[in-house]
Design a protein around this motif. Sequence first.
Motif, short mmCIF file in Angstrom:
data_model
loop_
_atom_site.label_atom_id
_atom_site.label_comp_id
_atom_site.label_asym_id
_atom_site.label_seq_id
_atom_site.Cartn_x
_atom_site.Cartn_y
_atom_site.Cartn_z
N VAL A 195 0.86 -1.19 0.00
CA VAL A 195 0.00 0.00 0.00
C VAL A 195 0.89 1.24 0.00
N PRO A 196 0.71 2.16 -0.93
CA PRO A 196 1.55 3.36 -0.97
C PRO A 196 1.46 4.17 0.33
N VAL A 197 2.57 4.80 0.68
CA VAL A 197 2.64 5.71 1.82
C VAL A 197 2.82 7.12 1.27
N THR A 198 2.10 8.08 1.82
CA THR A 198 2.07 9.43 1.25
C THR A 198 3.44 10.10 1.25
N THR A 199 4.31 9.71 2.18
CA THR A 199 5.63 10.34 2.26
C THR A 199 6.69 9.56 1.49
N GLY A 200 6.28 8.49 0.82
CA GLY A 200 7.21 7.69 0.04
C GLY A 200 7.28 6.27 0.54
N GLY A 201 7.59 5.38 -0.37
CA GLY A 201 7.67 3.97 0.00
C GLY A 201 6.31 3.31 0.00
N ALA A 202 6.28 2.08 0.49
CA ALA A 202 5.05 1.30 0.51
C ALA A 202 5.01 0.44 1.76
N PHE A 203 3.82 0.17 2.24
CA PHE A 203 3.57 -0.60 3.47
C PHE A 203 3.21 -2.03 3.05
N GLY A 213 -6.79 3.07 0.53
CA GLY A 213 -6.14 4.28 0.06
C GLY A 213 -4.73 4.37 0.60
N PRO A 214 -3.92 5.31 0.10
CA PRO A 214 -2.56 5.49 0.62
C PRO A 214 -2.56 5.78 2.11
N LEU A 215 -1.52 5.34 2.78
CA LEU A 215 -1.39 5.53 4.22
C LEU A 215 -0.62 6.81 4.53
N THR A 216 -1.09 7.52 5.54
CA THR A 216 -0.42 8.74 6.03
C THR A 216 0.25 8.43 7.36
N PRO A 217 1.54 8.71 7.51
CA PRO A 217 2.21 8.45 8.79
C PRO A 217 1.50 9.15 9.95
N ALA A 218 1.49 8.48 11.09
CA ALA A 218 0.80 9.03 12.27
C ALA A 218 1.39 10.37 12.69
N SER A 219 2.69 10.57 12.45
CA SER A 219 3.34 11.82 12.84
C SER A 219 2.79 13.03 12.11
N ALA A 220 2.11 12.79 10.97
CA ALA A 220 1.55 13.89 10.19
C ALA A 220 0.11 14.20 10.56
N ILE A 221 -0.46 13.45 11.50
CA ILE A 221 -1.86 13.62 11.90
C ILE A 221 -1.92 14.14 13.33
N GLU A 222 -2.59 15.27 13.53
CA GLU A 222 -2.65 15.85 14.87
C GLU A 222 -3.59 15.08 15.79
N ASP A 223 -4.84 14.90 15.36
CA ASP A 223 -5.82 14.21 16.21
C ASP A 223 -6.85 13.56 15.30
N ILE A 224 -6.64 12.30 14.98
CA ILE A 224 -7.52 11.59 14.05
C ILE A 224 -8.92 11.42 14.62
N THR A 225 -9.08 11.48 15.94
CA THR A 225 -10.39 11.24 16.55
C THR A 225 -11.39 12.34 16.21
N GLN A 226 -10.91 13.51 15.82
CA GLN A 226 -11.82 14.62 15.49
C GLN A 226 -12.16 14.67 14.00
N ALA A 227 -11.63 13.74 13.23
CA ALA A 227 -11.84 13.75 11.78
C ALA A 227 -13.24 13.28 11.41
#
Length: 228
Positions: free
Chosen positions: A14-22, A140-154
């Motif tokens: 699965v693509p990662v938004t910052t590069g590479g794949a999971f 969908g592509p994965l976003t690293p957790a470090s780039a997400i402030e608070d996923i619970t409010q999404a």
Amino acid sequence: MPDPVFPPRPVPLVPVTTGGAFPVARIFCVGRNYAAHAAEMGHAVDREAPFYFTKSAHAVLLSGEDMPYPPRTADLHHEMELVVAIGGEARAISEGDALGVVFGYGCGLDMTRRDLQAAAKEKRRPWDTGKDFKNAAILGPLTPASAIEDITQATIELQVNGEVRQSATIADMVWSIPEIIADLSTLYTLMPGDLIMTGTPAGVGPVVAGDTLSGTIDGLSPVSTRIA
């Protein structure tokens, strides 16, 4: 070690938004994790413990690819979900430490052969044929957790042919992300490459050939497919 008698299946990436794949190893799914969805399916929410089922890694279909209408069903349903990607080992981990093993987050569609699932439920049999089949996990592509402030409010939302079918917030989940990881890690040793599909809000329904699906969660790359 002897050579394999035939080439092993490739590991889904699965693509990662910052590069590479999971590389995907296992897919765990949480059932009835939004109270309104549980109610629309005729169930009460059980707060004793989360409820799980699984999908094979080879059920993965990447966002943007068409999903052929699957065989042996006349009632294919969409279920929009937040996907949690595990990047560390977790065995009986505490809720306080659980987010430390999260690699990132993504949008996913848990596609379901609802008629087969309903027949299995009626006979008190496993859900495998209704849930675990080719292309049943659209990611969908994965976003690293470090780039997400608070996923619970999404906000989590799914549109079918441009019409909103599902809409809620991640905070509406019955079981939080740390609670799910902590509980699941008492049943399995979670490892890098594991994915957790965290359940779907109310509004699930059928799709047919020609329908286009587009799912979004604030801050994440969307997931989309066309039923072919």
